[in-house]
Motif scaffolding. Structure first.
Motif, PDB file in Angstrom:
ATOM      1  N   GLU A 238       0.833  -1.205   0.000  1.00  0.00           N
ATOM      2  CA  GLU A 238       0.000   0.000   0.000  1.00  0.00           C
ATOM      3  C   GLU A 238       0.860   1.243   0.000  1.00  0.00           C
ATOM      4  OE1 GLU A 238      -0.724   1.285   4.546  1.00  0.00           O
ATOM      5  OE2 GLU A 238      -2.004  -0.370   3.915  1.00  0.00           O
ATOM      6  N   ALA A 239       0.215   2.364  -0.314  1.00  0.00           N
ATOM      7  CA  ALA A 239       0.764   3.691  -0.059  1.00  0.00           C
ATOM      8  C   ALA A 239      -0.171   4.348   0.946  1.00  0.00           C
ATOM      9  CB  ALA A 239       0.834   4.514  -1.344  1.00  0.00           C
ATOM     10  N   CYS A 240       0.385   4.854   2.026  1.00  0.00           N
ATOM     11  CA  CYS A 240      -0.422   5.471   3.072  1.00  0.00           C
ATOM     12  C   CYS A 240      -0.101   6.960   3.130  1.00  0.00           C
ATOM     13  CB  CYS A 240      -0.143   4.806   4.422  1.00  0.00           C
ATOM     14  SG  CYS A 240      -1.206   5.394   5.757  1.00  0.00           S
ATOM     15  N   LEU A 241      -1.137   7.773   3.132  1.00  0.00           N
ATOM     16  CA  LEU A 241      -0.973   9.220   3.182  1.00  0.00           C
ATOM     17  C   LEU A 241      -1.126   9.696   4.623  1.00  0.00           C
ATOM     18  CD1 LEU A 241      -3.211  10.209   0.129  1.00  0.00           C
ATOM     19  CD2 LEU A 241      -0.893   9.250   0.137  1.00  0.00           C
ATOM     20  N   TRP A 242      -0.114  10.406   5.114  1.00  0.00           N
ATOM     21  CA  TRP A 242      -0.137  10.964   6.465  1.00  0.00           C
ATOM     22  C   TRP A 242      -0.154  12.483   6.344  1.00  0.00           C
ATOM     23  CZ3 TRP A 242      -0.009   7.742  10.831  1.00  0.00           C
ATOM     24  CH2 TRP A 242       0.258   6.385  10.581  1.00  0.00           C
ATOM     25  N   SER A 243      -1.130  13.123   6.954  1.00  0.00           N
ATOM     26  CA  SER A 243      -1.176  14.581   6.909  1.00  0.00           C
ATOM     27  C   SER A 243       0.109  15.140   7.501  1.00  0.00           C
ATOM     28  CB  SER A 243      -2.388  15.105   7.682  1.00  0.00           C
ATOM     29  OG  SER A 243      -2.318  14.745   9.047  1.00  0.00           O
ATOM     30  N   ALA A 244       0.459  16.350   7.077  1.00  0.00           N
ATOM     31  CA  ALA A 244       1.715  16.957   7.521  1.00  0.00           C
ATOM     32  C   ALA A 244       1.790  17.038   9.041  1.00  0.00           C
ATOM     33  CB  ALA A 244       1.851  18.351   6.906  1.00  0.00           C
ATOM     34  N   SER A 245       0.657  17.172   9.703  1.00  0.00           N
ATOM     35  CA  SER A 245       0.640  17.257  11.163  1.00  0.00           C
ATOM     36  C   SER A 245       1.062  15.960  11.834  1.00  0.00           C
ATOM     37  CB  SER A 245      -0.765  17.639  11.638  1.00  0.00           C
ATOM     38  OG  SER A 245      -1.725  16.697  11.146  1.00  0.00           O
ATOM     39  N   LEU A 246       0.989  14.837  11.107  1.00  0.00           N
ATOM     40  CA  LEU A 246       1.376  13.532  11.656  1.00  0.00           C
ATOM     41  C   LEU A 246       2.718  13.055  11.130  1.00  0.00           C
ATOM     42  CD1 LEU A 246      -2.064  11.700  11.344  1.00  0.00           C
ATOM     43  CD2 LEU A 246      -1.024  12.581  13.443  1.00  0.00           C
ATOM     44  N   ALA A 247       3.293  13.776  10.191  1.00  0.00           N
ATOM     45  CA  ALA A 247       4.549  13.358   9.565  1.00  0.00           C
ATOM     46  C   ALA A 247       5.741  13.855  10.372  1.00  0.00           C
ATOM     47  CB  ALA A 247       4.630  13.887   8.134  1.00  0.00           C
ATOM     48  N   GLU A 248       6.812  13.107  10.283  1.00  0.00           N
ATOM     49  CA  GLU A 248       8.074  13.534  10.883  1.00  0.00           C
ATOM     50  C   GLU A 248       8.592  14.752  10.125  1.00  0.00           C
ATOM     51  OE1 GLU A 248      12.547  11.619  11.412  1.00  0.00           O
ATOM     52  OE2 GLU A 248      10.820  10.302  11.059  1.00  0.00           O
ATOM     53  N   GLU A 249       9.161  15.704  10.853  1.00  0.00           N
ATOM     54  CA  GLU A 249       9.611  16.949  10.226  1.00  0.00           C
ATOM     55  C   GLU A 249      10.597  16.664   9.094  1.00  0.00           C
ATOM     56  OE1 GLU A 249      11.624  21.268  11.414  1.00  0.00           O
ATOM     57  OE2 GLU A 249      11.263  19.739  12.967  1.00  0.00           O
ATOM     58  N   GLY A 250      10.328  17.266   7.941  1.00  0.00           N
ATOM     59  CA  GLY A 250      11.218  17.123   6.787  1.00  0.00           C
ATOM     60  C   GLY A 250      10.993  15.883   5.960  1.00  0.00           C
ATOM     61  N   VAL A 251      10.044  15.007   6.359  1.00  0.00           N
ATOM     62  CA  VAL A 251       9.817  13.750   5.647  1.00  0.00           C
ATOM     63  C   VAL A 251       8.581  13.878   4.770  1.00  0.00           C
ATOM     64  CG1 VAL A 251       9.250  11.304   5.880  1.00  0.00           C
ATOM     65  CG2 VAL A 251      10.939  12.350   7.412  1.00  0.00           C
ATOM     66  N   ARG A 252       8.753  13.606   3.486  1.00  0.00           N
ATOM     67  CA  ARG A 252       7.630  13.600   2.556  1.00  0.00           C
ATOM     68  C   ARG A 252       7.439  12.235   1.910  1.00  0.00           C
ATOM     69  NH1 ARG A 252       6.256  16.733   5.277  1.00  0.00           N
ATOM     70  NH2 ARG A 252       5.758  18.938   4.986  1.00  0.00           N
ATOM     71  N   ARG A 253       8.473  11.403   1.921  1.00  0.00           N
ATOM     72  CA  ARG A 253       8.350  10.041   1.411  1.00  0.00           C
ATOM     73  C   ARG A 253       9.069   9.083   2.348  1.00  0.00           C
ATOM     74  NH1 ARG A 253      11.417  10.084  -3.038  1.00  0.00           N
ATOM     75  NH2 ARG A 253      11.875  12.293  -2.825  1.00  0.00           N
ATOM     76  N   ARG A 254       8.444   7.937   2.564  1.00  0.00           N
ATOM     77  CA  ARG A 254       9.003   6.917   3.454  1.00  0.00           C
ATOM     78  C   ARG A 254       8.772   5.544   2.830  1.00  0.00           C
ATOM     79  NH1 ARG A 254       9.643   6.997   9.116  1.00  0.00           N
ATOM     80  NH2 ARG A 254       8.538   8.998   9.119  1.00  0.00           N
ATOM     81  N   ALA A 255       9.777   4.704   2.891  1.00  0.00           N
ATOM     82  CA  ALA A 255       9.628   3.301   2.500  1.00  0.00           C
ATOM     83  C   ALA A 255       9.747   2.466   3.768  1.00  0.00           C
ATOM     84  CB  ALA A 255      10.697   2.892   1.493  1.00  0.00           C
ATOM     85  N   THR A 256       8.733   1.653   4.036  1.00  0.00           N
ATOM     86  CA  THR A 256       8.730   0.790   5.211  1.00  0.00           C
ATOM     87  C   THR A 256       8.802  -0.658   4.750  1.00  0.00           C
ATOM     88  OG1 THR A 256       7.483   2.378   6.534  1.00  0.00           O
ATOM     89  CG2 THR A 256       7.426   0.076   7.238  1.00  0.00           C
ATOM     90  N   LEU A 257       9.876  -1.335   5.127  1.00  0.00           N
ATOM     91  CA  LEU A 257      10.124  -2.722   4.733  1.00  0.00           C
ATOM     92  C   LEU A 257       9.875  -3.590   5.969  1.00  0.00           C
ATOM     93  CD1 LEU A 257      11.695  -0.825   2.767  1.00  0.00           C
ATOM     94  CD2 LEU A 257      13.462  -2.576   2.632  1.00  0.00           C
ATOM     95  N   LEU A 258       8.671  -4.107   6.094  1.00  0.00           N
ATOM     96  CA  LEU A 258       8.321  -4.842   7.305  1.00  0.00           C
ATOM     97  C   LEU A 258       9.110  -6.131   7.446  1.00  0.00           C
ATOM     98  CD1 LEU A 258       4.450  -4.291   7.469  1.00  0.00           C
ATOM     99  CD2 LEU A 258       6.249  -3.139   8.769  1.00  0.00           C
TER     100      LEU A 258
END
Length: 400
Positions: A238-258
């Motif tokens: 999936e791709a999950c959208l996190w509002s800027a208020s929930l995102a880590e500062e300076g992060v706009r893209r994240r890859a999570t490898l479970l």
């Protein structure tokens, strides 16, 4: 009444109603499900099994058979789905349990409203991590199933586009299927993505989307938060959208490898050189590629790119837990040269990976007609640009 239709894979699919759900939740229905689960219901036995089930349970047979088969399919997403209720569409879109648990950990301690709770897959994970969780859905049948699946979570019927909470984090998973068919345009989601973003603008918002969603289109809809791409079991989920208020500062893209318990973001360094192949070639996890973080991943692990426009990486050692391809030979690609080189390496079976070339792996593999004893890998890529580019084949031994 229960209706049957055909899904996008051609199979018969039961459309549940509230009466069917009530029956499945009753003592008689639960006993009937246990009885039906004793049947193999394989391709070889299905016709005879269904005939026997219909003789015993009459018009309830389609509901019972469908539920048992859905529970068996759900084992690919849930640790234990033996008591859950599903519809076919809801199961196909349901978040795999490890992915839902990862998202719930990011929301630990928060008050969360799942505004499209469906049959309750996200709620099951959230109730163990969130400070408080409530679910709602506009579909009365799925909501009735959720009451059975996660009955300890407060639930109500509501339209996600008509907010019923004020200060909670809103989680949404807009439907991307209708009668078994996929919806690809985010404006065709239910509810439409642009409307979700508009209704909850300024709120803490999390939206689950398909991994192939157009990132540029998201920006055009006014989304300015974090896009997290998650993989599990070797595939992008999936791709999950996190509002800027929930995102880590300076992060706009994240890859999570479970599988590797690893996360990479675009806030990390991406100073990655381009150089010829070293000892190993690495095909990065699909979440890394989809999130556009190949260079960031390479910089973290001391790897380099074979070509600035190709996702293959190389290095003299493999990152821990990552499958790689030990380079045995490098040749200019043509089928004749590849066949000769593989014969020289005694190859009898090969997997073929391709980036940047118009080559179909399966037909090529059949045309090679290999007869050796070794299991090898072939990595095909176009290296270089313009007139200097060349189709290259790397003959490799996989690390596992």
């Amino acid at each position: 009444m229960v209706l049957q239709r055909h899904g996008d894979r051609g199979q018969a699919v039961v459309d549940f109603d509230l009466d069917a759900v009530a029956y499945l939740c009753s003592d008689a229905g639960e006993q009937a499900l246990r009885d039906v689960d004793a049947y193999p219901l394989t391709d070889a036995t299905r016709i005879a099994d269904v005939a026997s089930i219909r003789r015993e349970f009459g018009d309830r047979a389609p509901t019972l058979v469908e539920t048992v088969l859905l529970r068996r399919r759900a084992a690919a997403k849930f640790a234990d789905a033996s008591h859950w209720l599903f519809t076919d569409d809801a199961l196909q879109q349901a978040t795999a349990q490890p992915v839902a648990q990862h998202r719930a950990r990011r929301l630990a301690g928060a008050i969360v409203h799942d505004g499209t709770c469906s049959i309750g897959a996200e709620l099951a994970a959230l109730r163990d991590s969130a400070g408080f969780v409530v679910g709602s859905d506009i579909d009365p049948v799925r909501l009735a199933m959720a009451r059975h699946n996660v009955g300890d979570v407060p639930l109500c019927r509501a339209d996600a586009l008509a907010p019923i909470t004020r200060d909670a984090v809103v989680l949404a998973d807009p439907a991307r299927r209708a009668s078994g068919r996929r919806r690809f345009d985010p404006l065709d989601f239910m509810p439409p993505l642009d409307q979700l973003l508009a209704v909850y603008r300024g709120r803490d918002l999390v939206i689950k989307c398909s991994p192939g969603i157009d990132f540029v289109a998201l920006a055009g809809l006014g989304f300015d938060g974090e896009i997290e791409v998650t993989s599990l079991g070797g595939s992008v989920r999936e791709a999950c959208l996190w509002s800027a208020s929930l995102a880590e500062e300076g992060v706009r893209r994240r890859a999570t490898l479970l599988d590797q318990e690893e996360e990479i973001t675009d806030a990390e360094p991406d100073d990655c050189p381009v150089a010829p192949a070293g000892r190993w070639i690495v095909d990065p996890d699909g979440a890394v590629v989809r999130a556009g973080l190949v260079r960031h991943y390479a910089a973290r692990h001391g790897l380099w790119q074979l070509d600035p426009d190709i996702a293959y990486l190389s290095g003299d050692r493999l990152p821990d837990g990552v499958r790689g391809f030990q380079v045995l030979d490098e040749i200019a690609f043509s089928e004749k040269r590849l066949r000769q080189a593989l014969s020289a390496h005694d190859a009898g079976a090969v997997e073929i990976l391709v980036r940047g070339l118009d080559v179909e792996p399966d037909p090529l593999r059949r045309r090679l007609k290999l007869r050796g004893s070794q299991r090898l890998s072939v990595v095909l890529a176009r290296i270089g640009t313009g007139t200097a580019s060349r189709a290259t084949a790397f003959i490799c031994r996989p690390s596992r």
